[in-house]
Design a protein around this motif. Structure first.
Motif, PDB file in Angstrom:
ATOM      1  N   ILE A   1      40.634  72.411 -50.387  1.00 20.51           N
ATOM      2  CA  ILE A   1      40.590  73.048 -51.695  1.00 20.51           C
ATOM      3  C   ILE A   1      41.893  73.818 -51.939  1.00 20.51           C
ATOM      4  O   ILE A   1      42.435  74.462 -51.037  1.00 20.51           O
ATOM      5  CB  ILE A   1      39.365  73.976 -51.834  1.00 20.51           C
ATOM      6  CG1 ILE A   1      39.111  74.312 -53.316  1.00 20.51           C
ATOM      7  CG2 ILE A   1      39.497  75.236 -50.988  1.00 20.51           C
ATOM      8  CD1 ILE A   1      37.766  74.957 -53.575  1.00 20.51           C
TER       9      ILE A   1
ATOM     10  N   LYS B   1      29.360  77.201 -54.053  1.00 20.23           N
ATOM     11  CA  LYS B   1      30.319  77.833 -54.969  1.00 20.23           C
ATOM     12  C   LYS B   1      30.295  79.350 -54.799  1.00 20.23           C
ATOM     13  O   LYS B   1      31.348  80.001 -54.697  1.00 20.23           O
ATOM     14  CB  LYS B   1      29.979  77.465 -56.411  1.00 20.23           C
ATOM     15  CG  LYS B   1      30.859  78.158 -57.447  1.00 20.23           C
ATOM     16  CD  LYS B   1      30.437  77.786 -58.863  1.00 20.23           C
ATOM     17  CE  LYS B   1      31.280  78.522 -59.895  1.00 20.23           C
ATOM     18  NZ  LYS B   1      30.843  78.183 -61.288  1.00 20.23           N
TER      19      LYS B   1
ATOM     20  N   ALA C   1      38.270  80.342 -52.198  1.00 18.49           N
ATOM     21  CA  ALA C   1      38.769  79.621 -53.365  1.00 18.49           C
ATOM     22  C   ALA C   1      38.759  80.537 -54.568  1.00 18.49           C
ATOM     23  O   ALA C   1      37.952  81.472 -54.651  1.00 18.49           O
ATOM     24  CB  ALA C   1      37.918  78.382 -53.641  1.00 18.49           C
TER      25      ALA C   1
ATOM     26  N   TRP D   1      37.984  76.149 -57.709  1.00 25.34           N
ATOM     27  CA  TRP D   1      36.646  75.565 -57.639  1.00 25.34           C
ATOM     28  C   TRP D   1      36.386  74.646 -58.834  1.00 25.34           C
ATOM     29  O   TRP D   1      35.786  73.579 -58.690  1.00 25.34           O
ATOM     30  CB  TRP D   1      35.571  76.646 -57.565  1.00 25.34           C
ATOM     31  CG  TRP D   1      34.221  76.012 -57.399  1.00 25.34           C
ATOM     32  CD1 TRP D   1      33.357  75.615 -58.376  1.00 25.34           C
ATOM     33  CD2 TRP D   1      33.620  75.615 -56.165  1.00 25.34           C
ATOM     34  NE1 TRP D   1      32.256  75.008 -57.840  1.00 25.34           N
ATOM     35  CE2 TRP D   1      32.394  74.998 -56.487  1.00 25.34           C
ATOM     36  CE3 TRP D   1      33.997  75.727 -54.822  1.00 25.34           C
ATOM     37  CZ2 TRP D   1      31.540  74.486 -55.497  1.00 25.34           C
ATOM     38  CZ3 TRP D   1      33.140  75.228 -53.842  1.00 25.34           C
ATOM     39  CH2 TRP D   1      31.934  74.612 -54.188  1.00 25.34           C
TER      40      TRP D   1
END
Length: 358
Positions: free
Chosen positions: A284, A304, A313, A318
């Motif tokens: 990521i 998340k 992140a 994301w």
């Protein structure tokens, strides 16, 4: 590298004779665009296509003859529907260059092979001249870059300058026919450039059922496919014969070592939540063209929240993740899920090509 040129090299090294047909110009509606190629051997089509149907059937007959005569030539095809039941319905015309002996270009093809092996790109220059007796003389050169110093030596200076003036066009459009009108007395009758670059790299994290099915589709869709799994039996040639590369390693470590770049497409389909998270943390925020992760909406929301709360992140990073992965086609079976992911990969790849004017 997995392309028609790799197949040519394999055939040359095995001692097999082949004929390479390339669409070099078209007018009107045609089944394939300039640059499309097909390779024929003694038993028919080996790789690629020049359009299928009538034109490919005729080219195959020509290839059978050329394998015997050894005479390269340029052929024109009228694809007008007015030619009766056997005619095509496209309504256009196509010119096809038939190369009777690709083995003559071994040095150029090995240069191409080396460039792709180190993830570099370049240009394949094809020069066609009229032979004194019959047919055409074909020469091919590998050019490492668009710099003038990388152009072939020993070439007529005027022609060299014309080739150099077309390199940027080839860089943008892939296949470019060189305009020779400013050299009316030149012996070259036709020349074209092909911009050759590494195939997009599809990294499938997880060698389970979905990963195995997607590896097969990725190969068909002209991705270079790597499968990553920490279990040797899942990242094996016996289990996934379609993969170009099989990586057995800790998932996070393997992704770091692969160094995802702008030509990398990452699909995370591991066997569990924790392994998905390990893979996602490793990529990521990278330059990858695509990062997608399988999972239910509930699982995605949990992950998340964890990624944002732990600072693994940013919200922007994301939002760039394709999850749940795949286009919404109502997929249920393993094969349907793999197709939905493959379709999403093609969609993203096509948008990227459009953005770069390809």
């Amino acid at each position: 590298m997995r392309s028609i040129y790799q197949t040519i090299l394999e055939q040359i090294r095995s001692g097999s004779k082949t004929v390479l047909a390339t669409v070099v110009n078209t007018t009107g509606s045609t089944p394939q665009k300039p640059g499309s190629s097909a390779l024929f051997g003694e038993h028919g089509l080996l790789a690629g296509t020049v359009g299928g149907g009538m034109i490919e059937g005729e080219i195959q007959h020509i290839a059978e003859s050329v394998l015997i005569s050894g005479a390269s030539d340029h052929f024109y095809f009228n694809l007008d529907s007015d030619q009766g039941d056997k005619g095509a319905i496209c309504g256009g015309e196509a010119g096809v260059l038939v190369d009777a002996d690709p083995s003559l270009h071994l040095a150029a093809l090995e240069g191409l092979e080396h460039a792709l092996s180190i993830s570099a790109e370049g240009f394949l220059l094809t020069v066609v001249s009229q032979k004194y007796d019959q047919g055409r003389s074909i020469r091919r050169y590998w050019i490492n870059s668009a710099r003038s110093e990388d152009l072939p030596t020993g070439m007529d200076q005027a022609f060299k300058e014309v080739v150099e003036s077309h390199l940027k066009q080839a860089l943008r459009y892939g296949f470019t026919k060189i305009d020779l009108q400013i050299l009316p007395a030149h012996q070259v009758k036709m020349a074209f450039l092909e911009h050759i670059k590494p195939m997009p790299h599809l990294v499938i994290v997880g060698g389970g059922h979905v990963g195995k099915a997607l590896a097969h589709l990725g190969t068909l869709l002209e991705f270079e496919v790597s499968v990553v799994d920490d279990r040797p039996e899942y990242a094996s040639r016996e289990h996934i014969p379609d993969a170009d590369h099989l990586v057995v390693n800790e998932i996070g470590k393997a992704l770091h070592e692969l160094e995802p770049g702008t030509n990398t497409y990452i699909v995370i389909v591991t066997r569990g939540h924790s392994y998905d998270g390990e893979a996602l943390r490793a990529c990521i925020g990278s330059e990858a063209a695509f990062i997608g992760m399988i999972g239910s909406k509930h699982k995605v929301e949990i992950m998340k929240k964890q990624f944002l709360e732990e600072g693994w992140a940013t919200p922007e990073q994301w939002s760039a993740i394709h999850t749940p992965i795949g286009l919404p086609i109502g997929s249920q079976t393993v094969q349907e899920i793999a197709i939905s992911i493959a379709a999403q990969l093609v969609k993203v790849r096509s948008r990227k090509k459009e953005a770069y004017g390809e």
